[in-house]
Design a protein around this motif. Structure first.
Motif, PDB file in Angstrom:
ATOM      1  N   ILE A  60       0.834  -1.207   0.000  1.00 50.01           N
ATOM      2  CA  ILE A  60       0.000   0.000   0.000  1.00 50.01           C
ATOM      3  C   ILE A  60       0.869   1.257   0.000  1.00 50.01           C
ATOM      4  O   ILE A  60       0.589   2.229  -0.716  1.00 50.01           O
ATOM      5  N   ALA A  61       1.926   1.261   0.802  1.00 46.05           N
ATOM      6  CA  ALA A  61       2.830   2.415   0.858  1.00 46.05           C
ATOM      7  C   ALA A  61       3.525   2.624  -0.480  1.00 46.05           C
ATOM      8  O   ALA A  61       3.687   3.761  -0.946  1.00 46.05           O
ATOM      9  N   ARG A  62       3.948   1.533  -1.095  1.00 42.81           N
ATOM     10  CA  ARG A  62       4.626   1.626  -2.394  1.00 42.81           C
ATOM     11  C   ARG A  62       3.680   2.187  -3.467  1.00 42.81           C
ATOM     12  O   ARG A  62       4.066   3.041  -4.268  1.00 42.81           O
ATOM     13  N   GLU A  63       2.459   1.712  -3.445  1.00 45.04           N
ATOM     14  CA  GLU A  63       1.498   2.181  -4.443  1.00 45.04           C
ATOM     15  C   GLU A  63       1.059   3.623  -4.175  1.00 45.04           C
ATOM     16  O   GLU A  63       0.776   4.375  -5.115  1.00 45.04           O
ATOM     17  N   ALA A  64       1.040   4.022  -2.905  1.00 42.87           N
ATOM     18  CA  ALA A  64       0.720   5.407  -2.574  1.00 42.87           C
ATOM     19  C   ALA A  64       1.751   6.359  -3.168  1.00 42.87           C
ATOM     20  O   ALA A  64       1.406   7.456  -3.640  1.00 42.87           O
ATOM     21  N   ALA A  65       3.024   5.945  -3.172  1.00 43.31           N
ATOM     22  CA  ALA A  65       4.071   6.774  -3.770  1.00 43.31           C
ATOM     23  C   ALA A  65       3.857   6.914  -5.280  1.00 43.31           C
ATOM     24  O   ALA A  65       4.073   7.997  -5.852  1.00 43.31           O
ATOM     25  N   LEU A  66       3.440   5.849  -5.931  1.00 37.90           N
ATOM     26  CA  LEU A  66       3.151   5.913  -7.368  1.00 37.90           C
ATOM     27  C   LEU A  66       2.021   6.900  -7.653  1.00 37.90           C
ATOM     28  O   LEU A  66       2.083   7.686  -8.607  1.00 37.90           O
ATOM     29  N   LYS A  67       1.006   6.866  -6.817  1.00 37.25           N
ATOM     30  CA  LYS A  67      -0.132   7.767  -7.020  1.00 37.25           C
ATOM     31  C   LYS A  67       0.254   9.218  -6.760  1.00 37.25           C
ATOM     32  O   LYS A  67      -0.180  10.122  -7.491  1.00 37.25           O
ATOM     33  N   ARG A  68       1.066   9.456  -5.741  1.00 35.36           N
ATOM     34  CA  ARG A  68       1.502  10.829  -5.465  1.00 35.36           C
ATOM     35  C   ARG A  68       2.259  11.400  -6.659  1.00 35.36           C
ATOM     36  O   ARG A  68       2.064  12.562  -7.028  1.00 35.36           O
ATOM     37  N   GLU A  69       3.109  10.597  -7.248  1.00 35.00           N
ATOM     38  CA  GLU A  69       3.871  11.059  -8.414  1.00 35.00           C
ATOM     39  C   GLU A  69       2.938  11.379  -9.577  1.00 35.00           C
ATOM     40  O   GLU A  69       3.099  12.391 -10.267  1.00 35.00           O
ATOM     41  N   ALA A  70       1.944  10.518  -9.794  1.00 32.23           N
ATOM     42  CA  ALA A  70       1.002  10.746 -10.895  1.00 32.23           C
ATOM     43  C   ALA A  70       0.131  11.973 -10.641  1.00 32.23           C
ATOM     44  O   ALA A  70      -0.195  12.727 -11.566  1.00 32.23           O
ATOM     45  N   PHE A  71      -0.238  12.216  -9.383  1.00 34.09           N
ATOM     46  CA  PHE A  71      -1.050  13.382  -9.043  1.00 34.09           C
ATOM     47  C   PHE A  71      -0.282  14.687  -9.234  1.00 34.09           C
ATOM     48  O   PHE A  71      -0.895  15.751  -9.413  1.00 34.09           O
ATOM     49  N   ALA A  72       1.036  14.631  -9.191  1.00 32.41           N
ATOM     50  CA  ALA A  72       1.855  15.843  -9.321  1.00 32.41           C
ATOM     51  C   ALA A  72       1.951  16.334 -10.756  1.00 32.41           C
ATOM     52  O   ALA A  72       2.507  17.400 -11.016  1.00 32.41           O
ATOM     53  N   SER A  73       1.399  15.592 -11.700  1.00 32.39           N
ATOM     54  CA  SER A  73       1.491  15.965 -13.110  1.00 32.39           C
ATOM     55  C   SER A  73       0.775  17.290 -13.386  1.00 32.39           C
ATOM     56  O   SER A  73      -0.279  17.580 -12.813  1.00 32.39           O
ATOM     57  N   LEU A  74       1.353  18.081 -14.276  1.00 31.28           N
ATOM     58  CA  LEU A  74       0.752  19.336 -14.746  1.00 31.28           C
ATOM     59  C   LEU A  74       0.914  19.379 -16.264  1.00 31.28           C
ATOM     60  O   LEU A  74       1.804  20.033 -16.797  1.00 31.28           O
ATOM     61  N   ALA A  75       0.061  18.664 -16.973  1.00 37.17           N
ATOM     62  CA  ALA A  75       0.174  18.565 -18.426  1.00 37.17           C
ATOM     63  C   ALA A  75      -0.039  19.927 -19.072  1.00 37.17           C
ATOM     64  O   ALA A  75      -0.910  20.703 -18.671  1.00 37.17           O
ATOM     65  N   ASP A  76       0.772  20.212 -20.098  1.00 35.83           N
ATOM     66  CA  ASP A  76       0.686  21.479 -20.815  1.00 35.83           C
ATOM     67  C   ASP A  76      -0.398  21.372 -21.893  1.00 35.83           C
ATOM     68  O   ASP A  76      -0.126  21.274 -23.086  1.00 35.83           O
ATOM     69  N   MET A  77      -1.636  21.368 -21.446  1.00 32.51           N
ATOM     70  CA  MET A  77      -2.773  21.262 -22.361  1.00 32.51           C
ATOM     71  C   MET A  77      -4.030  21.719 -21.629  1.00 32.51           C
ATOM     72  O   MET A  77      -3.994  21.965 -20.419  1.00 32.51           O
ATOM     73  N   GLU A  78      -5.120  21.849 -22.350  1.00 32.46           N
ATOM     74  CA  GLU A  78      -6.383  22.290 -21.759  1.00 32.46           C
ATOM     75  C   GLU A  78      -7.513  21.402 -22.262  1.00 32.46           C
ATOM     76  O   GLU A  78      -8.483  21.880 -22.863  1.00 32.46           O
TER      77      GLU A  78
END
Length: 307
Positions: free
Chosen positions: A144-162
């Motif tokens: 669970i801790a390992r997968e939480a780190a994966l999700k945090r990284e994915a949530f940090a995304s800021l795609a240059d699009m609208e």
């Protein structure tokens, strides 16, 4: 000899008395043109207009100066794009008013919007694997801790699009709404956190479509809680999630268009039957994805008229 000398003297005298050749007048040089530096353009007036779902869990659009810094309730929330568009949202526990602020060129302007309250039901779900409700196994906790780190990284995304500017469609055609966003959950008799998903029950294998254009930031077929899981970043940190999938048709980094199939409905992870748990998050705020359906397109149209 005297005659010769006299002749030479007369010739020299005549040469001395001859007029000097006329001097050529100097050519006048053209005057040097002096160009005054152009005055800098006057800064555009800072304005701010917003439209959309001003409710707990709601999502809205704002239009202001390109590149203006945006804050919601005093919290820095990114900046407007090159056309002045910005997406904003309000969490489940938001109070009666929301304050949106834009800052640019040393100026700032704010707008206050009433935030409509919502009532949330209590939902009981039984029959879940207990390790997905109150995990105690060290191996499971480590996972669970390992997968939480994966999700945090994915949530940090800021795609240059609208992608959000085109509005949202439902990710499943048909199906039955089996769980509303924000309900308080009691899992196997244990009170849990609110449910931040919009559940749509459908047969296993039902295609799941991207509700708006975006970039895939997470694609994992076997997460402990979520089972098959996909994240899509639609720009400016507005991210949607798709849980319990039986099949994934996309990979991290893929750009998807609205309506593109990204996978299929399943019952993997913490689920009691086949359904899609559809979620939305913006800059650590949990939002209700169902209010974005058609709502963002209507907000864009309203703001285009206003501006």
């Amino acid at each position: 000899m005297r005659a010769l000398l006299l002749a030479l003297a007369l010739a020299a005298c005549a040469a001395a008395e001859a007029p000097a050749p006329a001097e050529t007048p100097p050519v006048a040089e053209p005057p040097i043109a002096v160009t005054e530096p152009a005055a800098p353009p006057a800064p555009a007036t800072l304005t701010l207009n917003c439209a959309g779902a001003f409710t707990q869990g709601g999502v809205a659009l704002c239009r202001t100066l390109p590149g203006a810094a945006i804050a919601v309730d005093g919290v820095a929330s990114g900046q407007a794009d090159a056309q002045g568009w910005a997406v904003i949202g309000f969490n489940r526990e938001h109070g009666a008013e929301g304050v949106v602020t834009a800052r640019a060129h040393g100026a700032s302007t704010s707008a206050t919007y009433p935030i409509a309250p919502r009532e949330f039901d209590i939902q009981r779900v039984d029959g879940l694997p207990q390790q997905t409700v109150t995990p105690t196994d060290p191996a499971v906790l480590e996972r669970i801790a390992r997968e939480a780190a994966l999700k945090r990284e994915a949530f940090a995304s800021l795609a240059d699009m609208e992608g959000f500017l085109d509005g949202f469609i439902l990710p499943i055609e048909g199906g039955r709404v089996s769980g509303r966003w924000g309900n308080q959950r009691i899992l196997n008799g244990t009170p849990s956190t609110p449910h931040f998903g919009y559940d749509i029950a459908a047969p296993t294998g039902t295609p799941i479509r991207a509700p708006a254009a975006g970039v895939v930031t997470l694609a994992n077929p076997d997460m402990h809680y979520e089972g098959g899981l996909v994240f899509i970043d639609h720009g400016q940190g507005l991210i949607t999630m798709y849980l319990h999938m039986s099949r994934l048709d996309v990979n991290v980094g893929d750009r998807v268009e609205q309506g593109q199939v990204i996978g299929a409905v399943g019952s993997s992870g913490r689920a009691t039957g086949p359904h899609l748990c559809w979620r939305m998050r913006w800059r650590e705020r949990q939002l209700d994805p169902s209010v974005a359906v058609e709502g963002l397109a209507a907000a864009r149209a309203e703001l285009l008229v206003a501006n």
